[in-house]
Scaffold this motif. Sequence first.
Motif, PDB file in Angstrom:
ATOM      1  N   LEU A 210       0.829  -1.205   0.000  1.00 54.30           N
ATOM      2  CA  LEU A 210       0.000   0.000   0.000  1.00 54.30           C
ATOM      3  C   LEU A 210       0.866   1.259   0.000  1.00 54.30           C
ATOM      4  CD1 LEU A 210      -2.863  -0.966   2.484  1.00 54.30           C
ATOM      5  CD2 LEU A 210      -3.112  -0.458   0.042  1.00 54.30           C
ATOM      6  N   LEU A 211       1.933   1.259   0.837  1.00 56.23           N
ATOM      7  CA  LEU A 211       2.801   2.423   0.876  1.00 56.23           C
ATOM      8  C   LEU A 211       3.517   2.617  -0.455  1.00 56.23           C
ATOM      9  CD1 LEU A 211       4.062   4.737   2.493  1.00 56.23           C
ATOM     10  CD2 LEU A 211       5.886   3.164   3.162  1.00 56.23           C
ATOM     11  N   ILE A 216       4.494   5.783  -5.212  1.00 55.53           N
ATOM     12  CA  ILE A 216       4.808   5.737  -6.647  1.00 55.53           C
ATOM     13  C   ILE A 216       3.745   6.458  -7.469  1.00 55.53           C
ATOM     14  CG2 ILE A 216       5.042   4.189  -8.629  1.00 55.53           C
ATOM     15  CD1 ILE A 216       6.423   2.202  -6.762  1.00 55.53           C
ATOM     16  N   SER A 217       2.460   6.256  -7.138  1.00 54.49           N
ATOM     17  CA  SER A 217       1.409   6.925  -7.900  1.00 54.49           C
ATOM     18  C   SER A 217       1.451   8.429  -7.704  1.00 54.49           C
ATOM     19  CB  SER A 217       0.034   6.371  -7.512  1.00 54.49           C
ATOM     20  OG  SER A 217      -0.211   6.544  -6.125  1.00 54.49           O
ATOM     21  N   ALA A 218       1.667   8.883  -6.457  1.00 54.83           N
ATOM     22  CA  ALA A 218       1.724  10.325  -6.202  1.00 54.83           C
ATOM     23  C   ALA A 218       2.923  10.957  -6.902  1.00 54.83           C
ATOM     24  CB  ALA A 218       1.793  10.586  -4.697  1.00 54.83           C
ATOM     25  N   MET A 219       4.090  10.337  -6.779  1.00 56.11           N
ATOM     26  CA  MET A 219       5.298  10.912  -7.364  1.00 56.11           C
ATOM     27  C   MET A 219       5.270  10.836  -8.897  1.00 56.11           C
ATOM     28  SD  MET A 219       6.815  12.009  -4.784  1.00 56.11           S
ATOM     29  CE  MET A 219       6.877  11.754  -3.033  1.00 56.11           C
ATOM     30  N   PHE A 237      -2.414  12.749 -14.750  1.00 56.16           N
ATOM     31  CA  PHE A 237      -2.073  13.363 -13.469  1.00 56.16           C
ATOM     32  C   PHE A 237      -3.206  13.184 -12.462  1.00 56.16           C
ATOM     33  CE2 PHE A 237      -2.547  17.204 -10.787  1.00 56.16           C
ATOM     34  CZ  PHE A 237      -1.440  17.037  -9.980  1.00 56.16           C
ATOM     35  N   ILE A 238      -4.431  13.494 -12.877  1.00 55.67           N
ATOM     36  CA  ILE A 238      -5.583  13.381 -11.982  1.00 55.67           C
ATOM     37  C   ILE A 238      -5.776  11.926 -11.541  1.00 55.67           C
ATOM     38  CG2 ILE A 238      -8.093  13.609 -11.825  1.00 55.67           C
ATOM     39  CD1 ILE A 238      -7.891  16.036 -13.664  1.00 55.67           C
ATOM     40  N   GLY A 239      -5.624  11.003 -12.482  1.00 50.41           N
ATOM     41  CA  GLY A 239      -5.785   9.592 -12.151  1.00 50.41           C
ATOM     42  C   GLY A 239      -4.749   9.117 -11.134  1.00 50.41           C
ATOM     43  N   CYS A 240      -3.498   9.514 -11.353  1.00 50.56           N
ATOM     44  CA  CYS A 240      -2.430   9.114 -10.421  1.00 50.56           C
ATOM     45  C   CYS A 240      -2.681   9.665  -9.020  1.00 50.56           C
ATOM     46  CB  CYS A 240      -1.078   9.592 -10.941  1.00 50.56           C
ATOM     47  SG  CYS A 240      -0.438   8.683 -12.358  1.00 50.56           S
ATOM     48  N   ALA A 244      -3.425   7.783  -5.472  1.00 50.94           N
ATOM     49  CA  ALA A 244      -2.628   8.064  -4.276  1.00 50.94           C
ATOM     50  C   ALA A 244      -3.516   8.412  -3.085  1.00 50.94           C
ATOM     51  CB  ALA A 244      -1.651   9.200  -4.556  1.00 50.94           C
ATOM     52  N   LEU A 245      -4.553   9.219  -3.321  1.00 47.93           N
ATOM     53  CA  LEU A 245      -5.443   9.621  -2.232  1.00 47.93           C
ATOM     54  C   LEU A 245      -6.206   8.423  -1.667  1.00 47.93           C
ATOM     55  CD1 LEU A 245      -6.624  11.930  -0.574  1.00 47.93           C
ATOM     56  CD2 LEU A 245      -8.351  12.254  -2.348  1.00 47.93           C
ATOM     57  N   VAL A 246      -6.743   7.595  -2.546  1.00 54.49           N
ATOM     58  CA  VAL A 246      -7.462   6.405  -2.089  1.00 54.49           C
ATOM     59  C   VAL A 246      -6.517   5.471  -1.331  1.00 54.49           C
ATOM     60  CG1 VAL A 246      -8.669   4.325  -2.857  1.00 54.49           C
ATOM     61  CG2 VAL A 246      -9.192   6.533  -3.912  1.00 54.49           C
TER      62      VAL A 246
END
Length: 461
Positions: A210-211, A216-219, A237-240, A244-246
């Motif tokens: 999860l971490l 990776i998705s946020a960065m 960008f929005i999808g990544c 990350a938020l979820v």
Amino acid sequence: MPPAAPGADDEPLPRRRLVFAIVSLALFMASVDQTIVATALSAIQHDLHARINWSGWTITIYSLGQIVAMPLAGRISDQYGRKKIFLGAVVLFTTSSLLCGFASSIYLLLPLRALQALGGGAFMPSASGIVSDQFGRDRDRALGMFTSIFPIGGIVGPIIGGVFVTYWSWRGIFLVNVPIGILLLVLGFKFIPRSRRQPTAHTDLPGVLLLALLLISAMFGITYLGTGGRPIWDPVFIGCEAVALVTLVLFVRHARRAFAPFIPIRLLHGKGFGVMNAINFLYGAAALGFGALVPLYAEERYHIHTLQAGTLLTARAVGMICVAGLAVMALRRTGYRLPMIVGFLVVGVGLVFMALHPYGLSAYMWLAVTAAITGIGMGLGMPAANNASMQLAPDQVAGISGLRGMFRQCGSIMSVSITTAILARSGDPGIAQAHVLITFAAITALIIPLIFLVPDHRGKW
């Protein structure tokens, strides 16, 4: 369970110093590799016939790999013993460096570089735990000196990389790690003592995954936005960032409910830890993030030659080295808050002056002086910041060290990615980056109120 390791007081001082030198060399090697590739990007791109965005990921993927590795290595080194994890990191780092040196395509180099990052990221927490075990009551001073090595290695990395690329090949920046790694493996096996193990139920693989997905998705989203010409509403960008938020929500929920999460929830926002994590993130964004951009700023705004621009980071290193040792020795009298407040204020002042037009000096000298000022501030504040959270849980030094590195790296990568996105849209990148420096100075000011929430330990050792 194996017999407990000898206490710090049972080890003779020369042996403790030798152990300190061994793990310091490992940390220096890993930190050098964080930036050494910067000067080899053009050579890698040409030799492997790669696009610049892919060759640039040799830097990004190393930082991302370290972010994932640091807290994981901290957890399992507390669980299975610092020496085992340290030696395992040496083997992984050395082997992957050898393979990187012979990579035949960028698509092979990138995953090998990620493996190298996992080994390099494991050095800091496991080695911090070894130093803490060896120096007992003097761990604050030893850890302050030890963790000051990391930024120094990052500063000299581009210089070493330039030498290899100029006089040999980009492959040399990886192959040079092989003999050093073999030496570390022999010395570490022989001289580093076994540490006490803290038995836990299991390694928290769901938490690790999860971490990893979160970071990776946020960065990747921010880095993708920073490639230039992409709007903030770009679906990638929005999808990544949505992923990350979820994943963040799921990770926090998992850390609260899991029997033995690899990052205990109290280390995320427990008493003292939450504020230190916030400070480390902001510090990484302002103080560490700007360092990667100083040469670019010198070139874009003042048209300073590339080689000269790179030496500005040396000025920052000199400023940091000049005061870091004294700051470490004075920690027991000053406590944590005072050096952190003064240090971060000095960093902010240096950033403001750097953004201003030179007054009475050449552009190069002005930038060198202001870079040195920021280095002095970092030398004052960093030893205290490094130790502030350690004393909250002395039995989890490795885990805390990994978490601290993770937050700083996150802040650094985010600030660099956001800054490059701004510069890509600017008609005058030099002036735009001056405005960014002012923003970084404002971030250091935001840290000051948080410092008053940090538990102080003046005179309590």
